[in-house]
Design an enzyme around this catalytic site. Structure first.
Site, PDB file in Angstrom:
ATOM      1  N   GLU A 161       0.818  -1.196   0.000  1.00  0.00           N
ATOM      2  CA  GLU A 161       0.000   0.000   0.000  1.00  0.00           C
ATOM      3  C   GLU A 161       0.856   1.252   0.000  1.00  0.00           C
ATOM      4  O   GLU A 161       2.036   1.218   0.337  1.00  0.00           O
ATOM      5  CB  GLU A 161      -0.896   0.018   1.218  1.00  0.00           C
ATOM      6  CG  GLU A 161      -0.067   0.032   2.474  1.00  0.00           C
ATOM      7  CD  GLU A 161      -0.869  -0.342   3.692  1.00  0.00           C
ATOM      8  OE1 GLU A 161      -2.065  -0.583   3.568  1.00  0.00           O
ATOM      9  OE2 GLU A 161      -0.259  -0.387   4.760  1.00  0.00           O
ATOM     10  N   CYS A 221       3.602   8.175   1.331  1.00  0.00           N
ATOM     11  CA  CYS A 221       4.185   7.122   2.155  1.00  0.00           C
ATOM     12  C   CYS A 221       4.260   5.854   1.300  1.00  0.00           C
ATOM     13  O   CYS A 221       3.255   5.447   0.708  1.00  0.00           O
ATOM     14  CB  CYS A 221       3.280   6.909   3.371  1.00  0.00           C
ATOM     15  SG  CYS A 221       3.816   5.603   4.464  1.00  0.00           S
ATOM     16  N   CYS A 250       6.486  -7.668   6.794  1.00  0.00           N
ATOM     17  CA  CYS A 250       7.698  -7.200   7.480  1.00  0.00           C
ATOM     18  C   CYS A 250       8.140  -8.271   8.475  1.00  0.00           C
ATOM     19  O   CYS A 250       7.313  -8.910   9.117  1.00  0.00           O
ATOM     20  CB  CYS A 250       7.419  -5.886   8.207  1.00  0.00           C
ATOM     21  SG  CYS A 250       8.897  -5.205   9.001  1.00  0.00           S
ATOM     22  N   CYS A 267       7.076  -5.814  15.058  1.00  0.00           N
ATOM     23  CA  CYS A 267       6.688  -4.833  16.085  1.00  0.00           C
ATOM     24  C   CYS A 267       5.213  -5.055  16.449  1.00  0.00           C
ATOM     25  O   CYS A 267       4.362  -5.167  15.552  1.00  0.00           O
ATOM     26  CB  CYS A 267       6.888  -3.407  15.574  1.00  0.00           C
ATOM     27  SG  CYS A 267       8.576  -3.103  15.000  1.00  0.00           S
ATOM     28  N   CYS A 320       2.159  -2.790  15.180  1.00  0.00           N
ATOM     29  CA  CYS A 320       2.112  -2.467  13.753  1.00  0.00           C
ATOM     30  C   CYS A 320       1.395  -3.553  12.961  1.00  0.00           C
ATOM     31  O   CYS A 320       1.742  -4.733  13.051  1.00  0.00           O
ATOM     32  CB  CYS A 320       3.532  -2.300  13.234  1.00  0.00           C
ATOM     33  SG  CYS A 320       3.616  -2.176  11.448  1.00  0.00           S
ATOM     34  N   GLY A 323       6.965  -2.698   5.661  1.00  0.00           N
ATOM     35  CA  GLY A 323       8.348  -3.161   5.569  1.00  0.00           C
ATOM     36  C   GLY A 323       9.350  -2.301   6.321  1.00  0.00           C
ATOM     37  O   GLY A 323       9.097  -1.148   6.639  1.00  0.00           O
ATOM     38  N   SER A 381      12.409   5.694   7.272  1.00  0.00           N
ATOM     39  CA  SER A 381      12.066   5.390   8.654  1.00  0.00           C
ATOM     40  C   SER A 381      12.500   3.970   8.995  1.00  0.00           C
ATOM     41  O   SER A 381      12.176   3.023   8.272  1.00  0.00           O
ATOM     42  CB  SER A 381      10.548   5.532   8.838  1.00  0.00           C
ATOM     43  OG  SER A 381      10.196   5.173  10.153  1.00  0.00           O
ATOM     44  N   SER A 391      12.083   4.757  14.712  1.00  0.00           N
ATOM     45  CA  SER A 391      10.979   4.381  15.604  1.00  0.00           C
ATOM     46  C   SER A 391      11.580   3.974  16.939  1.00  0.00           C
ATOM     47  O   SER A 391      12.262   2.956  17.015  1.00  0.00           O
ATOM     48  CB  SER A 391      10.206   3.198  15.012  1.00  0.00           C
ATOM     49  OG  SER A 391       9.656   3.552  13.778  1.00  0.00           O
ATOM     50  N   LEU A 392      11.326   4.750  17.962  1.00  0.00           N
ATOM     51  CA  LEU A 392      11.913   4.435  19.273  1.00  0.00           C
ATOM     52  C   LEU A 392      10.859   3.784  20.184  1.00  0.00           C
ATOM     53  O   LEU A 392      11.012   2.649  20.601  1.00  0.00           O
ATOM     54  CB  LEU A 392      12.483   5.715  19.898  1.00  0.00           C
ATOM     55  CG  LEU A 392      13.334   5.485  21.149  1.00  0.00           C
ATOM     56  CD1 LEU A 392      14.559   4.636  20.842  1.00  0.00           C
ATOM     57  CD2 LEU A 392      13.757   6.815  21.762  1.00  0.00           C
ATOM     58  N   HIS A 393       9.832   4.531  20.502  1.00  0.00           N
ATOM     59  CA  HIS A 393       8.623   4.024  21.158  1.00  0.00           C
ATOM     60  C   HIS A 393       8.760   3.602  22.621  1.00  0.00           C
ATOM     61  O   HIS A 393       7.741   3.350  23.270  1.00  0.00           O
ATOM     62  CB  HIS A 393       7.992   2.867  20.360  1.00  0.00           C
ATOM     63  CG  HIS A 393       7.711   3.209  18.935  1.00  0.00           C
ATOM     64  ND1 HIS A 393       7.082   4.374  18.550  1.00  0.00           N
ATOM     65  CD2 HIS A 393       8.015   2.563  17.769  1.00  0.00           C
ATOM     66  CE1 HIS A 393       6.991   4.416  17.232  1.00  0.00           C
ATOM     67  NE2 HIS A 393       7.559   3.348  16.734  1.00  0.00           N
ATOM     68  N   ASN A 409      -2.522   4.099  17.214  1.00  0.00           N
ATOM     69  CA  ASN A 409      -3.630   3.873  16.295  1.00  0.00           C
ATOM     70  C   ASN A 409      -4.018   2.404  16.449  1.00  0.00           C
ATOM     71  O   ASN A 409      -3.262   1.535  16.017  1.00  0.00           O
ATOM     72  CB  ASN A 409      -3.168   4.185  14.868  1.00  0.00           C
ATOM     73  CG  ASN A 409      -4.326   4.322  13.912  1.00  0.00           C
ATOM     74  OD1 ASN A 409      -5.461   4.530  14.320  1.00  0.00           O
ATOM     75  ND2 ASN A 409      -4.031   4.195  12.634  1.00  0.00           N
ATOM     76  N   CYS A 416      -0.333   2.796   8.105  1.00  0.00           N
ATOM     77  CA  CYS A 416       0.353   1.905   7.176  1.00  0.00           C
ATOM     78  C   CYS A 416       0.143   0.453   7.589  1.00  0.00           C
ATOM     79  O   CYS A 416       0.247   0.107   8.734  1.00  0.00           O
ATOM     80  CB  CYS A 416       1.835   2.257   7.127  1.00  0.00           C
ATOM     81  SG  CYS A 416       2.114   3.847   6.349  1.00  0.00           S
TER      82      CYS A 416
HETATM   83  S1  SF4 Z   1       6.829  -0.771  12.556  1.00  0.00           S
HETATM   84 FE1  SF4 Z   1       8.058  -0.924  10.688  1.00  0.00          FE
HETATM   85  S2  SF4 Z   1       9.681  -2.378  11.233  1.00  0.00           S
HETATM   86 FE2  SF4 Z   1       8.076  -2.646  12.775  1.00  0.00          FE
HETATM   87  S3  SF4 Z   1       6.791  -4.340  11.970  1.00  0.00           S
HETATM   88 FE3  SF4 Z   1       5.907  -2.374  11.264  1.00  0.00          FE
HETATM   89  S4  SF4 Z   1       6.757  -2.058   9.239  1.00  0.00           S
HETATM   90 FE4  SF4 Z   1       8.055  -3.568  10.270  1.00  0.00          FE
END
Ligand code: SF4
Length: 389
Positions: A100, A135, A142, A146, A149, A191, A223, A247-249, A323, A366
């Protein structure tokens, strides 16, 4: 524009050839070398894939090119327009796999583009066209897993090649409105871009090529979840010109490893050192993505620790209220919690912004659209320091 040209792996498809690679091919067909740049311009500058329309080429060459596979390697399977102007494309690749890409009118999500307004003053911008950010995806699924996600839910199905990555932007340009132009490209879709380094490096060169789409490197943001060796490689290959978002989080290793399994391999301290080494040009900043999750990483003492971790690194922090993913127990903090976290960072002198979710009515986070029908329950186990999809 700074010329960037790392050593690249050989092109996998005709669509991803650079002008000099086209020239080599065309010379081997008995054509003059300068035809290479002409063919490249037709594809990457004008978005023409049918050799019959490449009118400044001789007929014999157009016929020969027709035997090359120059067609876009994807079709738009779904095109959703949100009431806020965000558009989401579900793209079907030639093997039937789906990724996407999202078109986002700028001004709504300036934060996403990682170029703060105060750094934009020297950029010439035609007034008549509305800039949009796009984007794009770099892998089908992926491997990073994470837990917050949707893209990580399905696992990695395959890498995308450079032609597929760039084609998203060519398509995005073709599908944007007449008064718009794609100004920012963000590698933040499906990804982990740095897990597909060779294809992404070639895509970066193609997207910023002055004879092609000619995007400024400051307007291309990659990213990453924190693949330290590849961050170093990107910095060396592109001299720090590519905008970096990380991406730290979470601010401690136990919590971050629970959210992002990559942290077990490259913990926070190692990642921060890589950011310190990244050869940022003057007046640029690395973007830190921090998803705020209620009760997990949104306490004020987390903001204090975050500001300490980032000390000495030129950054801006994007705060992203969670989200929700279907089946996930994770939720966003309320508005006052988000504001308090932002204010606390700012009190420490950290530039912090809240990124509003766009396109809620079309599931614009995403990973969500392509995962339709593939939803599975997410399991998060903080106590064990593990998790994943
Ligand atoms: S946040 Fe990025 S690296 Fe982590 S699973 Fe999603 S797409 Fe992959």
């Amino acid at each position: 524009m700074v010329a960037i040209r790392p050593t690249l792996a050989a092109p996998k498809t005709a669509l991803e050839r650079l002008p000099e690679e086209w020239a080599d091919v065309l010379v081997s067909w008995g054509e003059p070398k300068f035809r290479g740049i002409q063919v490249f311009r037709w594809i990457h500058q004008r978005g023409v894939f049918d050799p019959a329309q490449m009118t400044d080429l001789p007929k014999s060459l157009r016929e020969r090119l027709a035997k090359e596979d120059l067609a876009l390697p994807m079709e738009v399977a779904l095109f959703h327009r949100s009431s806020d102007g965000t558009r989401k494309m579900l793209l079907r690749l030639t093997d039937g796999k789906e990724v996407e890409s999202v078109l986002i009118p700028q001004g709504h999500v300036g934060d996403l583009a990682a170029v703060p307004d105060d750094e934009d003053a020297d950029v010439e911008e035609p007034r008549a066209r509305t800039p949009i950010s796009q984007c794009i995806s770099t892998q089908v699924g992926c491997a990073m897993g994470c837990v917050f996600c949707a893209s990580g839910v399905a696992g990695l199905k395959r890498h995308m090649n450079a032609g597929e990555i760039v084609s998203q932007v060519l398509l995005g340009r073709a599908r944007s409105d007449e008064h718009e132009r794609v100004r920012n490209v963000v590698f933040m879709g499906m990804g982990e871009p740095l897990h597909n380094y060779d294809a992404v490096a070639r895509a970066l060169v193609l997207l910023t090529h002055p004879e092609g789409l000619a995007l400024s490197t400051r307007r291309v943001t990659l990213s990453t979840s924190g693949l330290v060796p590849q961050i170093d490689r990107l910095g060396q290959d592109f001299g720090g010109q590519v905008q970096l978002a990380v991406s730290l989080h979470a601010v401690d290793n136990e919590k971050r490893s629970a959210l992002m399994p990559i942290n077990r391999k490259h913990p926070i301290e190692e990642l921060m050192e890589a950011l310190r080494r990244y050869p940022l040009p003057k007046r640029r900043r690395i973007t830190i993505e921090y998803t705020l999750i209620a009760g997990k990483n949104d306490e004020l003492r987390d903001a204090d620790t975050l500001s300490k971790l980032l000390r000495g690194i030129p950054v801006k922090v994007n705060l992203i209220p969670m989200n929700p993913v279907d089946g996930s127990p994770l939720a966003a903090p309320d508005y006052s919690g988000v504001d308090a976290f932002q204010e606390r960072l700012r009190s420490h002198g950290v530039a912090a912004f809240v990124r509003r979710t766009r396109g809620d009515d079309i599931a614009a986070a995403c990973g969500q659209l392509a995962l339709h029908g593939e939803k599975r329950r997410l399991r998060v186990d903080y106590s064990a320091g593990g998790g994943g999809s």
